[in-house]
Motif scaffolding. Structure first.
Motif, PDB file in Angstrom:
ATOM      1  N   GLU A 143       0.824  -1.216   0.000  1.00 29.14           N
ATOM      2  CA  GLU A 143       0.000   0.000   0.000  1.00 29.14           C
ATOM      3  C   GLU A 143       0.855   1.262   0.000  1.00 29.14           C
ATOM      4  OE1 GLU A 143      -2.660  -0.278   3.281  1.00 29.14           O
ATOM      5  OE2 GLU A 143      -3.853  -1.904   2.394  1.00 29.14           O
ATOM      6  N   VAL A 144       1.977   1.231   0.715  1.00 28.83           N
ATOM      7  CA  VAL A 144       2.873   2.392   0.726  1.00 28.83           C
ATOM      8  C   VAL A 144       3.530   2.553  -0.640  1.00 28.83           C
ATOM      9  CG1 VAL A 144       4.918   3.425   1.776  1.00 28.83           C
ATOM     10  CG2 VAL A 144       3.297   2.184   3.194  1.00 28.83           C
ATOM     11  N   LEU A 145       3.929   1.439  -1.248  1.00 27.08           N
ATOM     12  CA  LEU A 145       4.517   1.491  -2.588  1.00 27.08           C
ATOM     13  C   LEU A 145       3.515   2.050  -3.591  1.00 27.08           C
ATOM     14  CD1 LEU A 145       6.328  -1.994  -2.703  1.00 27.08           C
ATOM     15  CD2 LEU A 145       7.405   0.241  -2.370  1.00 27.08           C
ATOM     16  N   GLU A 146       2.260   1.665  -3.462  1.00 23.64           N
ATOM     17  CA  GLU A 146       1.216   2.158  -4.369  1.00 23.64           C
ATOM     18  C   GLU A 146       0.997   3.661  -4.198  1.00 23.64           C
ATOM     19  OE1 GLU A 146      -1.533  -1.880  -4.895  1.00 23.64           O
ATOM     20  OE2 GLU A 146      -1.929  -0.482  -3.237  1.00 23.64           O
ATOM     21  N   PHE A 147       1.056   4.127  -2.963  1.00 25.51           N
ATOM     22  CA  PHE A 147       0.911   5.562  -2.709  1.00 25.51           C
ATOM     23  C   PHE A 147       2.071   6.319  -3.346  1.00 25.51           C
ATOM     24  CE2 PHE A 147       1.626   9.293   0.174  1.00 25.51           C
ATOM     25  CZ  PHE A 147       0.505  10.016  -0.218  1.00 25.51           C
ATOM     26  N   ALA A 148       3.283   5.783  -3.198  1.00 22.28           N
ATOM     27  CA  ALA A 148       4.463   6.416  -3.796  1.00 22.28           C
ATOM     28  C   ALA A 148       4.340   6.446  -5.316  1.00 22.28           C
ATOM     29  CB  ALA A 148       5.724   5.668  -3.383  1.00 22.28           C
ATOM     30  N   LEU A 149       3.833   5.364  -5.902  1.00 21.61           N
ATOM     31  CA  LEU A 149       3.654   5.309  -7.361  1.00 21.61           C
ATOM     32  C   LEU A 149       2.652   6.353  -7.830  1.00 21.61           C
ATOM     33  CD1 LEU A 149       4.131   3.982 -10.113  1.00 21.61           C
ATOM     34  CD2 LEU A 149       2.345   2.309  -9.526  1.00 21.61           C
ATOM     35  N   SER A 150       1.577   6.529  -7.089  1.00 28.23           N
ATOM     36  CA  SER A 150       0.561   7.524  -7.477  1.00 28.23           C
ATOM     37  C   SER A 150       1.145   8.929  -7.475  1.00 28.23           C
ATOM     38  CB  SER A 150      -0.660   7.432  -6.546  1.00 28.23           C
ATOM     39  OG  SER A 150      -0.342   7.896  -5.239  1.00 28.23           O
ATOM     40  N   LEU A 151       2.031   9.212  -6.526  1.00 26.11           N
ATOM     41  CA  LEU A 151       2.672  10.525  -6.477  1.00 26.11           C
ATOM     42  C   LEU A 151       3.587  10.717  -7.689  1.00 26.11           C
ATOM     43  CD1 LEU A 151       3.679  10.891  -2.701  1.00 26.11           C
ATOM     44  CD2 LEU A 151       1.626  11.737  -3.851  1.00 26.11           C
ATOM     45  N   ALA A 152       4.404   9.712  -7.985  1.00 30.55           N
ATOM     46  CA  ALA A 152       5.328   9.822  -9.120  1.00 30.55           C
ATOM     47  C   ALA A 152       4.572  10.010 -10.429  1.00 30.55           C
ATOM     48  CB  ALA A 152       6.215   8.586  -9.188  1.00 30.55           C
ATOM     49  N   GLU A 153       3.479   9.288 -10.604  1.00 32.45           N
ATOM     50  CA  GLU A 153       2.688   9.408 -11.837  1.00 32.45           C
ATOM     51  C   GLU A 153       2.055  10.794 -11.959  1.00 32.45           C
ATOM     52  OE1 GLU A 153       1.359   4.741 -12.548  1.00 32.45           O
ATOM     53  OE2 GLU A 153       0.093   6.056 -11.316  1.00 32.45           O
ATOM     54  N   SER A 154       1.588  11.341 -10.842  1.00 31.57           N
ATOM     55  CA  SER A 154       0.995  12.681 -10.882  1.00 31.57           C
ATOM     56  C   SER A 154       2.050  13.734 -11.188  1.00 31.57           C
ATOM     57  CB  SER A 154       0.297  12.992  -9.552  1.00 31.57           C
ATOM     58  OG  SER A 154       1.232  13.143  -8.495  1.00 31.57           O
ATOM     59  N   HIS A 155       3.270  13.525 -10.699  1.00 33.07           N
ATOM     60  CA  HIS A 155       4.359  14.471 -10.966  1.00 33.07           C
ATOM     61  C   HIS A 155       4.722  14.480 -12.451  1.00 33.07           C
ATOM     62  CE1 HIS A 155       5.832  13.906  -6.524  1.00 33.07           C
ATOM     63  NE2 HIS A 155       4.719  14.624  -6.621  1.00 33.07           N
ATOM     64  N   ILE A 156       4.833  13.293 -13.035  1.00 35.00           N
ATOM     65  CA  ILE A 156       5.177  13.189 -14.455  1.00 35.00           C
ATOM     66  C   ILE A 156       4.150  13.941 -15.313  1.00 35.00           C
ATOM     67  CG2 ILE A 156       5.237  11.565 -16.395  1.00 35.00           C
ATOM     68  CD1 ILE A 156       7.773  11.454 -14.861  1.00 35.00           C
ATOM     69  N   LYS A 157       2.888  13.757 -14.984  1.00 37.44           N
ATOM     70  CA  LYS A 157       1.813  14.409 -15.734  1.00 37.44           C
ATOM     71  C   LYS A 157       1.897  15.925 -15.618  1.00 37.44           C
ATOM     72  CE  LYS A 157      -3.237  14.515 -16.174  1.00 37.44           C
ATOM     73  NZ  LYS A 157      -4.524  13.971 -15.648  1.00 37.44           N
ATOM     74  N   LYS A 158       2.136  16.415 -14.401  1.00 38.72           N
ATOM     75  CA  LYS A 158       2.186  17.865 -14.171  1.00 38.72           C
ATOM     76  C   LYS A 158       3.404  18.489 -14.841  1.00 38.72           C
ATOM     77  CE  LYS A 158       0.527  21.625 -12.405  1.00 38.72           C
ATOM     78  NZ  LYS A 158      -0.740  22.175 -12.912  1.00 38.72           N
ATOM     79  N   ILE A 159       4.541  17.821 -14.779  1.00 33.04           N
ATOM     80  CA  ILE A 159       5.754  18.354 -15.408  1.00 33.04           C
ATOM     81  C   ILE A 159       5.579  18.443 -16.917  1.00 33.04           C
ATOM     82  CG2 ILE A 159       8.209  17.943 -15.820  1.00 33.04           C
ATOM     83  CD1 ILE A 159       8.267  16.557 -13.057  1.00 33.04           C
ATOM     84  N   ALA A 160       4.939  17.436 -17.498  1.00 32.46           N
ATOM     85  CA  ALA A 160       4.668  17.457 -18.938  1.00 32.46           C
ATOM     86  C   ALA A 160       3.812  18.674 -19.301  1.00 32.46           C
ATOM     87  CB  ALA A 160       3.986  16.176 -19.365  1.00 32.46           C
ATOM     88  N   GLU A 161       2.857  19.012 -18.449  1.00 35.48           N
ATOM     89  CA  GLU A 161       2.016  20.189 -18.690  1.00 35.48           C
ATOM     90  C   GLU A 161       2.851  21.465 -18.668  1.00 35.48           C
ATOM     91  OE1 GLU A 161      -1.148  20.335 -15.871  1.00 35.48           O
ATOM     92  OE2 GLU A 161      -2.011  18.410 -16.482  1.00 35.48           O
ATOM     93  N   PHE A 162       3.742  21.581 -17.694  1.00 32.50           N
ATOM     94  CA  PHE A 162       4.603  22.762 -17.608  1.00 32.50           C
ATOM     95  C   PHE A 162       5.463  22.896 -18.869  1.00 32.50           C
ATOM     96  CE2 PHE A 162       4.408  22.405 -12.754  1.00 32.50           C
ATOM     97  CZ  PHE A 162       3.572  23.502 -12.620  1.00 32.50           C
ATOM     98  N   PHE A 163       6.069  21.798 -19.299  1.00 27.37           N
ATOM     99  CA  PHE A 163       6.932  21.839 -20.468  1.00 27.37           C
ATOM    100  C   PHE A 163       6.136  22.128 -21.741  1.00 27.37           C
ATOM    101  CE2 PHE A 163      10.457  19.098 -18.400  1.00 27.37           C
ATOM    102  CZ  PHE A 163      11.167  20.234 -18.062  1.00 27.37           C
ATOM    103  N   ASN A 164       4.968  21.544 -21.863  1.00 30.38           N
ATOM    104  CA  ASN A 164       4.145  21.793 -23.049  1.00 30.38           C
ATOM    105  C   ASN A 164       3.725  23.249 -23.150  1.00 30.38           C
ATOM    106  OD1 ASN A 164       4.185  19.184 -24.122  1.00 30.38           O
ATOM    107  ND2 ASN A 164       2.459  18.507 -22.856  1.00 30.38           N
ATOM    108  N   GLN A 165       3.443  23.868 -22.002  1.00 28.94           N
ATOM    109  CA  GLN A 165       3.067  25.284 -21.992  1.00 28.94           C
ATOM    110  C   GLN A 165       4.167  26.159 -22.573  1.00 28.94           C
ATOM    111  OE1 GLN A 165       2.124  26.136 -17.902  1.00 28.94           O
ATOM    112  NE2 GLN A 165       0.283  24.864 -17.912  1.00 28.94           N
ATOM    113  N   GLN A 166       5.413  25.729 -22.362  1.00 23.37           N
ATOM    114  CA  GLN A 166       6.551  26.506 -22.854  1.00 23.37           C
ATOM    115  C   GLN A 166       7.112  25.927 -24.153  1.00 23.37           C
ATOM    116  OE1 GLN A 166       8.851  28.260 -19.790  1.00 23.37           O
ATOM    117  NE2 GLN A 166      10.767  28.215 -20.929  1.00 23.37           N
TER     118      GLN A 166
END
Length: 333
Positions: free
Chosen positions: A43-66
């Protein structure tokens, strides 16, 4: 005035580095979750994975904006074999995640400090808060399962004292003063990281098929063991405890769950960060013999990291961070 403020070089570096690290984390966590047997750890590993996946998505948005190119990083398709047996036990994976979380907290704090755009500051503050929650969950699970190595305890002093003699700084010859709490804390923190990297290099070397890279992992494992033993001997002389070893938590699998590119990159980045953490330990050390060991370790680790970068370049695996414009080249057309 309302205007579009471009990302600074520092902000680009923060996002680029996080993207690379989180894409790697997604690969390792996905395989670990697939093979995990302990539900609490899973369950802790799954929580960590959810955070990493959300970060990847958000960073892609920042880069696409620029209109900035998205890093290649690592992927489940190219860098993970989900059919491979587990390389490490659940017990080590929660300790590994603990160490990676500590590194993440340091990185996010630095990202907040070097950002000036409001959305970047807000984003990395959010990352820090999420990672602190992850850290709390990891510690709770490790304590409940008896897996957490507490730093050595020291007795409570009877009064506040001030240094009244230059001998407080000595340590090469003659009687040495006891280690102070700040020095013990720095040693324990660095020893935990040495232990985690030793186990990773032991496991990676066991499944690596390229002899040159396998030898590199073996060399790194021996360096970490030497550093750990040096610190441990200093603590033992003062009847202080050392963090536990996790070397027995490597399975007997010889099938690699990860690409050699991922394994080598992971070790090189961990080694590079170790230089900074040894430097932090050195900066608060007031005993000369310990300061000398930190200095030696930093030199040794820097050479090892450089050799690892050379291997990444040799095999075409070193993804280049964004560069400033080459003005001389532009002038020549």
């Amino acid at each position: 005035m309302d205007h579009n403020v471009e990302l600074t070089s520092a902000e680009i570096a923060n996002l680029w580095t996080q993207y690379m690290n989180d894409s790697l984390s997604i690969c390792i966590l996905t395989h670990s979750i697939e093979k995990a047997k302990d539900q609490d750890i899973k369950e802790v590993l799954e929580f960590a994975l959810s955070l990493a996946e959300s970060h990847i998505k958000k960073i892609a948005e920042f880069f696409n904006q620029q209109k900035f190119p998205i890093p290649k990083g690592f992927s489940l398709e190219e860098d993970v074999n989900l059919n491979a047996p587990p390389l490490f036990t659940d017990a080590f994976m929660i300790d590994y995640l603990h160490i990676m979380t500590l590194l993440g907290l340091t990185g996010y704090a630095g990202a907040v400090a070097t950002s000036c755009r409001e959305d970047q500051i807000d984003y990395f503050i959010k990352c820090n808060i999420e990672t602190m929650e992850l850290h709390k969950r990891i510690i709770n699970v490790m304590l409940n399962k008896g897996l957490y190595s507490r730093p050595s305890r020291i007795n409570t002093p009877s009064q506040v004292e001030f240094v009244d003699n230059q001998r407080y700084l000595t340590g090469w010859f003659g009687k040495k003063r006891p280690l102070n709490a700040v020095e013990i804390s720095g040693m324990s923190f660095n020893m935990k990281k040495d232990v985690a990297k030793t186990v990773l290099e032991l496991g990676f070397g066991q499944v690596c098929q390229t002899k040159e890279i396998q030898k590199y992992f073996e060399r790194g494992k021996n360096i970490c063991k030497n550093h750990f033993n040096t610190f441990s001997n200093m603590l033992t002389k003062e009847e202080l405890s050392s963090p536990k070893s996790w070397s027995s938590e490597v399975t007997n699998s010889t099938v690699s769950p990860y690409s050699e590119k991922l394994m080598l990159f992971h070790i090189v980045t961990l080694v590079s960060s170790a230089i900074g953490y040894y430097g932090a330990g050195l900066s608060v050390t007031q005993r000369r013999d310990l300061a000398l060991e930190y200095t030696k370790f930093m030199t040794e680790v820097a050479l090892y990291a450089e050799d690892g970068a050379q291997l990444l370049i040799k095999y075409g695996w070193l993804e280049q961070p964004p560069l400033a414009s080459d003005r001389e080249k532009l002038a020549k057309g």
